[in-house]
Design a protein around this motif. Sequence first.
Motif: not given
Length: 216
Positions: A129-134, A138-141, A93-104
């Motif tokens: 997987l979480v580390a990769l997403r994080m 971070l890189l995008a930020n 659920a948290s991964l999906e929320q993170a993906e949605k937040a990135v899209a926004k």
Amino acid sequence: MAFEVLDEHEQGELVRKWVRDNWVSIAVGIAIGLSLIFGWQQWKLRQVRTQGEAAMQFRAFADAMEAGREDDATKIADALRSNHAGSPYVVFASLEQAEKAVAKGDLAAAQAALAVADANTKDSTLKALVALRMASVLLANGDASGALARIDGMSKTDFVALASELRGDALTRLGRSADARSAYEEALKALDPMSPGRDLIEMKLGDLPDAEKQNS
């Protein structure tokens, strides 16, 4: 008198006497054994029931997200974290929320969701997987150093191609072209020859400054 030379009657008397003298210990032992068996069965049933409840909550969360009911999805995710901490469904659920937040474009919310995901799993693959997403967030930020630290903290055997490519991206941002080149080459080695992802990595390699020009 040795026990083996006693006749059947004497043996029976000795056994009955031993039972009379030790019946309390025997009863307690039996009770403890039965309680342990019952407790173990109850624990297993509780685990199954708990996982079932978590799965149902996650399904409701996913349905709400798919329907665009983000407020409902957030409430369900909060309940999932509260009632089933440590469950893989909290991570999903948290991964999906993170993906949605990135899209926004809400990178702060994405980082917060990923932090929750990381805190709710001990599974090495999920943590990777979480580390990769994080690292990607971070890189995008603009935090290439933070992204690189995340990737370097990962297991070297999980998501090798993705991690190496992302490492190359972070190193490129940091101006470390030679190290970035090595990272991209490692990513290509880990990829299947027919993988569609090879083209992008080869393009990134081609965009790096030539080593000879850098040294001249």
